[in-house]
Design a protein around this motif. Sequence first.
Motif, mmCIF file in Angstrom:
data_model
loop_
_atom_site.group_PDB
_atom_site.id
_atom_site.type_symbol
_atom_site.label_atom_id
_atom_site.label_comp_id
_atom_site.label_asym_id
_atom_site.label_seq_id
_atom_site.Cartn_x
_atom_site.Cartn_y
_atom_site.Cartn_z
ATOM 1 N N THR A 69 -30.422 -14.231 -46.733
ATOM 2 C CA THR A 69 -28.999 -14.167 -47.057
ATOM 3 C C THR A 69 -28.562 -15.396 -47.829
ATOM 4 O OG1 THR A 69 -28.262 -15.300 -45.043
ATOM 5 C CG2 THR A 69 -28.614 -12.899 -44.911
ATOM 6 N N PHE A 70 -27.407 -15.281 -48.450
ATOM 7 C CA PHE A 70 -26.835 -16.414 -49.176
ATOM 8 C C PHE A 70 -26.562 -17.567 -48.221
ATOM 9 C CE2 PHE A 70 -23.551 -18.676 -51.636
ATOM 10 C CZ PHE A 70 -24.120 -18.658 -52.894
ATOM 11 N N GLY A 71 -26.075 -17.237 -47.033
ATOM 12 C CA GLY A 71 -25.804 -18.265 -46.039
ATOM 13 C C GLY A 71 -27.050 -19.023 -45.630
ATOM 14 N N GLU A 72 -28.177 -18.316 -45.526
ATOM 15 C CA GLU A 72 -29.436 -18.984 -45.186
ATOM 16 C C GLU A 72 -29.853 -19.953 -46.286
ATOM 17 O OE1 GLU A 72 -31.748 -15.807 -42.300
ATOM 18 O OE2 GLU A 72 -31.680 -15.414 -44.459
ATOM 19 N N ARG A 73 -29.581 -19.589 -47.532
ATOM 20 C CA ARG A 73 -29.852 -20.518 -48.633
ATOM 21 C C ARG A 73 -29.053 -21.809 -48.445
ATOM 22 N NH1 ARG A 73 -33.768 -19.013 -52.737
ATOM 23 N NH2 ARG A 73 -33.739 -16.758 -52.876
ATOM 24 N N LEU A 74 -27.765 -21.658 -48.160
ATOM 25 C CA LEU A 74 -26.907 -22.829 -48.012
ATOM 26 C C LEU A 74 -27.311 -23.664 -46.805
ATOM 27 C CD1 LEU A 74 -23.391 -21.348 -48.881
ATOM 28 C CD2 LEU A 74 -25.079 -22.399 -50.409
ATOM 29 N N LEU A 77 -30.196 -25.850 -47.833
ATOM 30 C CA LEU A 77 -29.736 -26.941 -48.686
ATOM 31 C C LEU A 77 -29.065 -28.037 -47.858
ATOM 32 C CD1 LEU A 77 -28.327 -24.832 -51.642
ATOM 33 C CD2 LEU A 77 -30.323 -26.336 -51.720
ATOM 34 N N ALA A 78 -28.298 -27.634 -46.849
ATOM 35 C CA ALA A 78 -27.655 -28.618 -45.973
ATOM 36 C C ALA A 78 -28.703 -29.404 -45.186
ATOM 37 C CB ALA A 78 -26.682 -27.922 -45.029
ATOM 38 N N ASN A 79 -29.739 -28.721 -44.718
ATOM 39 C CA ASN A 79 -30.808 -29.405 -43.977
ATOM 40 C C ASN A 79 -31.535 -30.415 -44.872
ATOM 41 O OD1 ASN A 79 -30.269 -27.951 -41.652
ATOM 42 N ND2 ASN A 79 -31.789 -26.369 -42.095
ATOM 43 N N ALA A 86 -33.412 -35.594 -52.265
ATOM 44 C CA ALA A 86 -32.635 -35.146 -53.416
ATOM 45 C C ALA A 86 -32.752 -33.627 -53.533
ATOM 46 C CB ALA A 86 -33.134 -35.820 -54.691
ATOM 47 N N VAL A 87 -31.677 -33.000 -54.024
ATOM 48 C CA VAL A 87 -31.600 -31.544 -54.101
ATOM 49 C C VAL A 87 -31.792 -31.073 -55.533
ATOM 50 C CG1 VAL A 87 -30.046 -29.557 -53.861
ATOM 51 C CG2 VAL A 87 -30.136 -31.308 -52.070
ATOM 52 N N CYS A 88 -32.674 -30.096 -55.706
ATOM 53 C CA CYS A 88 -32.845 -29.385 -56.977
ATOM 54 C C CYS A 88 -32.392 -27.953 -56.732
ATOM 55 C CB CYS A 88 -34.302 -29.437 -57.429
ATOM 56 S SG CYS A 88 -34.648 -28.491 -58.925
#
Length: 216
Positions: A69-74, A77-79, A86-88
């Motif tokens: 899900t989209f929420g799992e993606r976010l 990213l938060a983790n 750094a985030v890509c």
Amino acid sequence: AWREPTDRQIDRVCEIVDEVRKLGMETCMTLGMLTSEQANKLATAGLDYYNHNIDTSEEYYGEIITTRTFGERLDTLANVRDAGMAVCCGGIVGMGESRSDRAAMLTTLATPPRHPESVPINQLIRVPGTPLEDADDLDPIEFVRTIAVAKVMMPASSIRLSAGREQMTDELQALCLAAGANSIFVGAKLLTTDNPTRGHDDALLRRLAMRPMPIP
């Protein structure tokens, strides 16, 4: 990349990160969804960047992806961010989404307290045999507009002109670089699809009077 690696797989990956860092190189991985504990393990091992694209807008996401899900993606990213890496994170355009979807995707990327350090913008490569092999071409100017808006919204981020360059004209790539893209992925292949040759890229940069940034 996995959908979500096991703890045992993460332990093995951490060993790989350590060995690559010994060569004096930065490390970047895309492994799928991570728990906070897994993200912390990778950060402790010295992983510099973690790539986890959101792909498209939350509204259009279900039309493209069903495995997570989209929420799992976010959450992943938060983790990653909480672990100090750094985030890509970017997305893919030309999948049949609307301009509003592209705007919403960029808004999602730009609204966290800290923008992604790296934002790859990919143009769909219509691979034969895949569900989107007959997708309509995205207007090239619309692609340039996406690059420009990304740079305006995330001025300190590296906006990376990513997949799909093999199908782009030199003129389109030049417009993207002028509009705010400040990085390209160089190499014969990008994952499983062809990329422009190094010689072609070097020739294009010479024509544009551009040169690569020195490695610090």
